[in-house]
Write a protein that holds these residues in place. Structure first.
Motif, PDB file in Angstrom:
ATOM      1  N   ILE A  19      62.435  -7.405  13.491  1.00 17.94           N
ATOM      2  CA  ILE A  19      62.617  -5.961  13.343  1.00 17.94           C
ATOM      3  C   ILE A  19      62.087  -5.486  11.992  1.00 17.94           C
ATOM      4  CG2 ILE A  19      64.361  -4.138  13.163  1.00 17.94           C
ATOM      5  CD1 ILE A  19      65.952  -5.781  15.269  1.00 17.94           C
ATOM      6  N   LYS A  43      58.719  -2.250  10.444  1.00 14.89           N
ATOM      7  CA  LYS A  43      58.947  -1.136   9.522  1.00 14.89           C
ATOM      8  C   LYS A  43      57.633  -0.463   9.138  1.00 14.89           C
ATOM      9  CE  LYS A  43      61.230   0.063   5.148  1.00 14.89           C
ATOM     10  NZ  LYS A  43      61.959   1.196   5.744  1.00 14.89           N
ATOM     11  N   MET A  58      67.855  -2.723  21.414  1.00 12.01           N
ATOM     12  CA  MET A  58      67.443  -1.390  20.989  1.00 12.01           C
ATOM     13  C   MET A  58      68.268  -0.376  21.764  1.00 12.01           C
ATOM     14  SD  MET A  58      63.579   0.169  21.262  1.00 12.01           S
ATOM     15  CE  MET A  58      63.058   1.602  20.331  1.00 12.01           C
ATOM     16  N   ILE A 113      68.542  -1.870  16.625  1.00 13.36           N
ATOM     17  CA  ILE A 113      67.683  -0.702  16.419  1.00 13.36           C
ATOM     18  C   ILE A 113      68.289   0.464  17.203  1.00 13.36           C
ATOM     19  CG2 ILE A 113      65.323   0.229  16.573  1.00 13.36           C
ATOM     20  CD1 ILE A 113      64.325  -2.572  17.158  1.00 13.36           C
ATOM     21  N   SER A 141      67.180   4.457  18.690  1.00 12.19           N
ATOM     22  CA  SER A 141      65.986   5.253  18.961  1.00 12.19           C
ATOM     23  C   SER A 141      66.363   6.605  19.550  1.00 12.19           C
ATOM     24  CB  SER A 141      65.061   4.501  19.928  1.00 12.19           C
ATOM     25  OG  SER A 141      63.947   5.290  20.274  1.00 12.19           O
ATOM     26  N   PRO A 155      67.360   0.613  10.931  1.00 11.51           N
ATOM     27  CA  PRO A 155      66.168   0.857  11.765  1.00 11.51           C
ATOM     28  C   PRO A 155      66.380   1.979  12.787  1.00 11.51           C
ATOM     29  CG  PRO A 155      66.623  -1.495  11.602  1.00 11.51           C
ATOM     30  CD  PRO A 155      67.832  -0.788  11.066  1.00 11.51           C
ATOM     31  N   VAL A 199      64.363   4.539  15.027  1.00 12.80           N
ATOM     32  CA  VAL A 199      63.015   4.698  15.561  1.00 12.80           C
ATOM     33  C   VAL A 199      62.854   6.078  16.189  1.00 12.80           C
ATOM     34  CG1 VAL A 199      61.423   3.872  17.351  1.00 12.80           C
ATOM     35  CG2 VAL A 199      62.684   2.237  15.936  1.00 12.80           C
ATOM     36  N   TRP A 227      61.952   4.391  10.968  1.00 11.15           N
ATOM     37  CA  TRP A 227      61.633   2.986  10.692  1.00 11.15           C
ATOM     38  C   TRP A 227      60.286   2.638  11.317  1.00 11.15           C
ATOM     39  CZ3 TRP A 227      64.359  -0.691   7.913  1.00 11.15           C
ATOM     40  CH2 TRP A 227      63.986  -2.032   8.095  1.00 11.15           C
TER      41      TRP A 227
END
Length: 228
Positions: free
Chosen positions: A7, A11, A127, A146, A148, A182, A184, A204
């Motif tokens: 991960i 970046k 994620m 992560i 998102s 992170p 996204v 990220w």
């Protein structure tokens, strides 16, 4: 905060979503694998894809990480909706598994936490596809690797126009609340300038799909402008 090296490698990078919708001429695992390899050659840091056959085909063709998901259904929670779906993505070769992280009812009656806990115990990177800031807060608290903004838009990517942009307000709020985590940006990123704006807003990494890998939408955008 401990961030997995895979991960960490994403970046500041571009992730390309390579997916075709049911009934489309490009909907074939080998075609998706070829398109993914082309994106890899163009500099993509990872590929996001759906379906077990596509995951396996792309993993066999590309050297970059694969974020896999399994869409089952068309309404409610259909992005990797159960633990069974998530484990199948892992078996197909996914390096990271994307999961709907909203609190909406799931087909197996389980919660997001019920789905995530065994995956974490098995060492699976996950994620969280989120719709709201509350989804993001929950996902971070539960231990997703992560988060998102995937689901914040309310319409499918193929239903967007060139004028619809990414959800930068949600991205900014998440980046401010969870500095260094992170977060996204995914969804409606249609130009290099919008991708850059997402990075500047604290993303990220940035996921771009339709604007790179969906020629039907691209053609319709050009057609609309030419014929207006």
């Amino acid at each position: 905060m401990v961030i997995d090296p895979l991960i960490q490698s994403l970046k500041g990078k571009l992730i390309v979503s390579v997916q075709a919708y049911p009934g489309e001429p490009l909907r074939h695992p080998e075609t998706m694998a070829q398109m993914s390899r082309a994106c890899e050659l163009g500099g993509a840091a990872a590929i996001r894809c759906q379906g077990l056959s596509d995951i396996a085909a792309i993993k066999g063709r590309c050297e970059i990480p694969v974020i896999g998901l399994w869409k089952d259904g068309h309404e409610g929670v259909y992005i990797t909706p159960t633990l069974r779906h998530a484990r199948a993505c892992v078996s197909a070769g996914a390096d990271i598994v994307a999961i709907d992280a909203t609190d909406r009812p799931r087909p197996d009656g389980k919660t997001v936490a019920d789905t995530l806990e065994p995956l974490k115990a098995e060492g699976v990177l996950t994620m969280a596809d989120c719709m709201t800031i509350d989804d993001i807060r929950r996902a971070v608290d539960l231990g997703f690797d992560i988060v998102s903004t995937t689901l914040s838009h309310g319409v499918a990517a193929i239903d967007c126009t060139m004028a619809d942009g990414p959800d930068l307000p949600l991205l900014c709020q998440a980046a401010e609340e969870f500095p260094g985590f992170p977060v996204v940006c995914e969804g409606r990123v249609h130009t290099p300038a919008e991708a850059r704006a997402a990075i500047d807003a604290g993303a990220w990494a940035v996921v771009v799909g339709t604007a790179i890998t969906h020629p039907t939408s691209l053609t319709s955008w050009f057609k609309a402008e030419v014929e207006r």
